[in-house]
Design a protein around this motif. Structure first.
Motif, PDB file in Angstrom:
ATOM      1  N   GLU A  32       0.835  -1.196   0.000  1.00  0.00           N
ATOM      2  CA  GLU A  32       0.000   0.000   0.000  1.00  0.00           C
ATOM      3  C   GLU A  32       0.876   1.254   0.000  1.00  0.00           C
ATOM      4  OE1 GLU A  32      -3.520   2.017   2.661  1.00  0.00           O
ATOM      5  OE2 GLU A  32      -2.584   0.180   3.325  1.00  0.00           O
ATOM      6  N   GLU A  33       0.439   2.278  -0.710  1.00  0.00           N
ATOM      7  CA  GLU A  33       1.246   3.488  -0.841  1.00  0.00           C
ATOM      8  C   GLU A  33       1.264   4.338   0.424  1.00  0.00           C
ATOM      9  OE1 GLU A  33       0.506   5.888  -4.272  1.00  0.00           O
ATOM     10  OE2 GLU A  33       0.317   4.154  -5.563  1.00  0.00           O
ATOM     11  N   GLY A  34       0.116   4.669   0.968  1.00  0.00           N
ATOM     12  CA  GLY A  34       0.055   5.592   2.097  1.00  0.00           C
ATOM     13  C   GLY A  34       0.330   4.948   3.442  1.00  0.00           C
ATOM     14  N   GLN A  35       0.334   3.633   3.502  1.00  0.00           N
ATOM     15  CA  GLN A  35       0.544   2.883   4.748  1.00  0.00           C
ATOM     16  C   GLN A  35      -0.516   3.194   5.804  1.00  0.00           C
ATOM     17  OE1 GLN A  35       2.917   0.478   5.233  1.00  0.00           O
ATOM     18  NE2 GLN A  35       3.417   0.737   3.091  1.00  0.00           N
ATOM     19  N   VAL A  36      -1.694   3.663   5.380  1.00  0.00           N
ATOM     20  CA  VAL A  36      -2.764   3.990   6.322  1.00  0.00           C
ATOM     21  C   VAL A  36      -3.319   2.716   6.953  1.00  0.00           C
ATOM     22  CG1 VAL A  36      -5.038   5.064   6.544  1.00  0.00           C
ATOM     23  CG2 VAL A  36      -3.325   6.068   5.038  1.00  0.00           C
ATOM     24  N   THR A  37      -3.515   1.704   6.144  1.00  0.00           N
ATOM     25  CA  THR A  37      -4.045   0.443   6.663  1.00  0.00           C
ATOM     26  C   THR A  37      -3.052  -0.202   7.612  1.00  0.00           C
ATOM     27  OG1 THR A  37      -5.216   0.135   4.578  1.00  0.00           O
ATOM     28  CG2 THR A  37      -5.038  -1.772   6.012  1.00  0.00           C
ATOM     29  N   ALA A  38      -1.766  -0.126   7.299  1.00  0.00           N
ATOM     30  CA  ALA A  38      -0.740  -0.714   8.169  1.00  0.00           C
ATOM     31  C   ALA A  38      -0.737  -0.025   9.528  1.00  0.00           C
ATOM     32  CB  ALA A  38       0.636  -0.604   7.519  1.00  0.00           C
ATOM     33  N   VAL A  39      -0.910   1.269   9.553  1.00  0.00           N
ATOM     34  CA  VAL A  39      -0.965   2.008  10.817  1.00  0.00           C
ATOM     35  C   VAL A  39      -2.197   1.582  11.610  1.00  0.00           C
ATOM     36  CG1 VAL A  39      -1.266   4.305  11.817  1.00  0.00           C
ATOM     37  CG2 VAL A  39       0.358   3.966   9.959  1.00  0.00           C
ATOM     38  N   GLY A  40      -3.313   1.401  10.916  1.00  0.00           N
ATOM     39  CA  GLY A  40      -4.530   0.955  11.577  1.00  0.00           C
ATOM     40  C   GLY A  40      -4.394  -0.442  12.161  1.00  0.00           C
ATOM     41  N   VAL A  41      -3.774  -1.343  11.423  1.00  0.00           N
ATOM     42  CA  VAL A  41      -3.555  -2.704  11.917  1.00  0.00           C
ATOM     43  C   VAL A  41      -2.630  -2.678  13.130  1.00  0.00           C
ATOM     44  CG1 VAL A  41      -2.518  -4.937  11.352  1.00  0.00           C
ATOM     45  CG2 VAL A  41      -4.028  -3.842   9.724  1.00  0.00           C
ATOM     46  N   ASN A  42      -1.569  -1.901  13.063  1.00  0.00           N
ATOM     47  CA  ASN A  42      -0.649  -1.815  14.195  1.00  0.00           C
ATOM     48  C   ASN A  42      -1.324  -1.215  15.428  1.00  0.00           C
ATOM     49  OD1 ASN A  42       1.480  -2.973  12.839  1.00  0.00           O
ATOM     50  ND2 ASN A  42       2.273  -1.022  12.117  1.00  0.00           N
ATOM     51  N   ASP A  43      -2.167  -0.209  15.238  1.00  0.00           N
ATOM     52  CA  ASP A  43      -2.901   0.372  16.367  1.00  0.00           C
ATOM     53  C   ASP A  43      -3.862  -0.650  16.975  1.00  0.00           C
ATOM     54  OD1 ASP A  43      -1.581   2.755  16.060  1.00  0.00           O
ATOM     55  OD2 ASP A  43      -3.221   3.755  14.980  1.00  0.00           O
ATOM     56  N   GLY A  44      -4.502  -1.429  16.118  1.00  0.00           N
ATOM     57  CA  GLY A  44      -5.405  -2.470  16.600  1.00  0.00           C
ATOM     58  C   GLY A  44      -4.671  -3.528  17.402  1.00  0.00           C
ATOM     59  N   ILE A  45      -3.496  -3.920  16.943  1.00  0.00           N
ATOM     60  CA  ILE A  45      -2.687  -4.903  17.668  1.00  0.00           C
ATOM     61  C   ILE A  45      -2.284  -4.344  19.028  1.00  0.00           C
ATOM     62  CG2 ILE A  45      -0.459  -6.087  17.688  1.00  0.00           C
ATOM     63  CD1 ILE A  45      -0.781  -6.377  14.623  1.00  0.00           C
ATOM     64  N   MET A  46      -1.887  -3.087  19.076  1.00  0.00           N
ATOM     65  CA  MET A  46      -1.499  -2.480  20.348  1.00  0.00           C
ATOM     66  C   MET A  46      -2.689  -2.393  21.299  1.00  0.00           C
ATOM     67  SD  MET A  46       1.684  -1.989  20.241  1.00  0.00           S
ATOM     68  CE  MET A  46       1.982  -0.892  21.579  1.00  0.00           C
ATOM     69  N   TYR A  47      -3.864  -2.075  20.784  1.00  0.00           N
ATOM     70  CA  TYR A  47      -5.063  -2.004  21.615  1.00  0.00           C
ATOM     71  C   TYR A  47      -5.398  -3.377  22.180  1.00  0.00           C
ATOM     72  CZ  TYR A  47      -9.966  -1.550  22.835  1.00  0.00           C
ATOM     73  OH  TYR A  47     -11.159  -1.587  23.491  1.00  0.00           O
ATOM     74  N   LEU A  48      -5.387  -4.390  21.328  1.00  0.00           N
ATOM     75  CA  LEU A  48      -5.702  -5.744  21.785  1.00  0.00           C
ATOM     76  C   LEU A  48      -4.662  -6.266  22.760  1.00  0.00           C
ATOM     77  CD1 LEU A  48      -6.965  -7.345  18.467  1.00  0.00           C
ATOM     78  CD2 LEU A  48      -8.321  -6.754  20.478  1.00  0.00           C
ATOM     79  N   MET A  49      -3.423  -5.823  22.635  1.00  0.00           N
ATOM     80  CA  MET A  49      -2.372  -6.258  23.547  1.00  0.00           C
ATOM     81  C   MET A  49      -2.480  -5.545  24.895  1.00  0.00           C
ATOM     82  SD  MET A  49       1.717  -5.714  23.274  1.00  0.00           S
ATOM     83  CE  MET A  49       1.547  -4.028  23.779  1.00  0.00           C
ATOM     84  N   ALA A  50      -2.882  -4.289  24.897  1.00  0.00           N
ATOM     85  CA  ALA A  50      -2.884  -3.492  26.126  1.00  0.00           C
ATOM     86  C   ALA A  50      -4.037  -3.834  27.060  1.00  0.00           C
ATOM     87  CB  ALA A  50      -2.924  -2.007  25.779  1.00  0.00           C
ATOM     88  N   VAL A  51      -5.192  -4.184  26.538  1.00  0.00           N
ATOM     89  CA  VAL A  51      -6.371  -4.404  27.371  1.00  0.00           C
ATOM     90  C   VAL A  51      -6.163  -5.509  28.412  1.00  0.00           C
ATOM     91  CG1 VAL A  51      -8.797  -5.122  27.312  1.00  0.00           C
ATOM     92  CG2 VAL A  51      -7.969  -3.397  25.722  1.00  0.00           C
ATOM     93  N   PRO A  52      -5.646  -6.679  28.066  1.00  0.00           N
ATOM     94  CA  PRO A  52      -5.440  -7.695  29.116  1.00  0.00           C
ATOM     95  C   PRO A  52      -4.457  -7.250  30.197  1.00  0.00           C
ATOM     96  CG  PRO A  52      -5.315  -8.722  26.974  1.00  0.00           C
ATOM     97  CD  PRO A  52      -5.374  -7.245  26.750  1.00  0.00           C
TER      98      PRO A  52
END
Length: 74
Positions: A32-52
């Motif tokens: 992907e050119e803008g890497q917007v989706t990659a940033v979203g996926v990484n933010d989602g991973i961090m959110y799922l990791m932080a909650v527990p």
């Protein structure tokens, strides 16, 4: 005891060599050119990791608080 230590060592070494994403997801995110989706996926991973961790820390704090409060009243 040596067997458990050896198992732990091998588990840690093999854990470091694994990838978090499948090959298809990685290829799509890297192309992907803008890497917007990659940033979203990484933010989602961090959110799922932080909650527990936050939940466990909250429970540990509550237990600790009750233990300290119980000691002062005795």
């Amino acid at each position: 005891m040596k067997r458990n230590l050896l198992f732990l060592l091998f588990s840690f070494v093999f854990f470091l060599q694994t990838n978090a994403q499948c090959a298809m997801c990685r290829a799509v995110l890297e192309s992907e050119e803008g890497q917007v989706t990659a940033v979203g996926v990484n933010d989602g991973i961090m959110y799922l990791m932080a909650v527990p961790y936050i939940l466990v820390a909250g429970i540990a704090f509550a237990i600790y608080w009750q233990f300290i409060r119980g000691k002062k009243t005795i």
